[in-house]
Design a protein around this motif. Sequence first.
Motif, short mmCIF file in Angstrom:
data_model
loop_
_atom_site.label_atom_id
_atom_site.label_comp_id
_atom_site.label_asym_id
_atom_site.label_seq_id
_atom_site.Cartn_x
_atom_site.Cartn_y
_atom_site.Cartn_z
N UNK A 248 32.93 -24.78 7.80
CA UNK A 248 31.67 -24.56 7.08
C UNK A 248 30.47 -24.33 7.96
N UNK A 249 30.60 -24.52 9.25
CA UNK A 249 29.49 -24.24 10.16
C UNK A 249 29.77 -22.96 10.92
N UNK A 250 29.08 -22.78 12.01
CA UNK A 250 29.33 -21.63 12.87
C UNK A 250 29.47 -22.14 14.30
N UNK A 251 30.05 -21.33 15.14
CA UNK A 251 30.31 -21.73 16.53
C UNK A 251 29.03 -22.04 17.27
N UNK A 252 29.12 -22.98 18.21
CA UNK A 252 28.06 -23.16 19.19
C UNK A 252 28.36 -22.17 20.30
N UNK A 253 27.50 -21.17 20.45
CA UNK A 253 27.68 -20.15 21.48
C UNK A 253 27.13 -20.70 22.78
N UNK A 254 27.99 -20.90 23.77
CA UNK A 254 27.57 -21.50 25.03
C UNK A 254 26.77 -20.55 25.90
N UNK A 255 26.93 -19.24 25.68
CA UNK A 255 26.29 -18.26 26.55
C UNK A 255 27.09 -18.02 27.83
N UNK A 256 28.26 -18.65 27.92
CA UNK A 256 29.13 -18.47 29.08
C UNK A 256 30.21 -17.45 28.71
N UNK A 257 30.21 -16.33 29.41
CA UNK A 257 31.19 -15.28 29.18
C UNK A 257 32.22 -15.35 30.30
N UNK A 258 33.47 -15.55 29.92
CA UNK A 258 34.54 -15.73 30.90
C UNK A 258 35.40 -14.48 31.00
N UNK A 259 36.01 -14.29 32.15
CA UNK A 259 37.02 -13.25 32.33
C UNK A 259 38.36 -13.96 32.48
N UNK A 260 39.43 -13.28 32.14
CA UNK A 260 40.76 -13.88 32.27
C UNK A 260 40.98 -14.29 33.72
N UNK A 261 41.45 -15.51 33.92
CA UNK A 261 41.69 -16.03 35.26
C UNK A 261 40.54 -16.83 35.83
N UNK A 262 39.40 -16.80 35.17
CA UNK A 262 38.23 -17.56 35.65
C UNK A 262 38.40 -19.03 35.28
N UNK A 263 37.96 -19.90 36.17
CA UNK A 263 38.07 -21.34 35.96
C UNK A 263 36.78 -21.86 35.33
N UNK A 264 36.93 -22.76 34.35
CA UNK A 264 35.76 -23.35 33.71
C UNK A 264 36.01 -24.81 33.37
#
Length: 171
Positions: A38-54
């Motif tokens: 019922x809510x919406x996502x919290x958009x972190x502003x972090x855009x990842x690429x495949x293989x990137x560590x987070x």
Amino acid sequence: MTKFSRAVLGAALLAVSGFAAAASYPGIVDAKGNSLGGGSAFDTGVFLVAGETFSVTANPADLWDNSGTDPTYVSNADGHAFQMATLDGLTDAIGSLVGEIGNGPLFNVGTNLANVTAGSAGELKLFYFDSDADNNTGFVHVDVSAVPEPTNIALMALALGAFALTRRRKA
């Protein structure tokens, strides 16, 4: 360029490649507004690429509630081990913090998700894991960090190249 200046350049590039990993992005995930149900996502502003560590860390002292009145249902981002559910393909504890990269599958975050490799590319989004947002209250503070792997590798290669130039060739 002198040997000394190449060595200084190499050291500086190595230092910068280490600092690239230090970027962090704070935010607040709201139990009602960012509920999966019922809510919406919290958009972190972090855009990842495949293989990137987070990594994602949630303050374990922050609490949220999915009952509105019953203290039994108050939890931190690890959720309620006694109350499991399956939502959108993920089985997890109600009240836990979960994430999604792009439009990929949901995954558990909890209070600490450290050094995970992104399986796909896209923005990291966070949710309160619950099927009904209406009676949710509270929030958790989160800190998201990502290691920009391609940048680190390129800077490391430049630094090692600068160091290699400082070596004297034997005749």
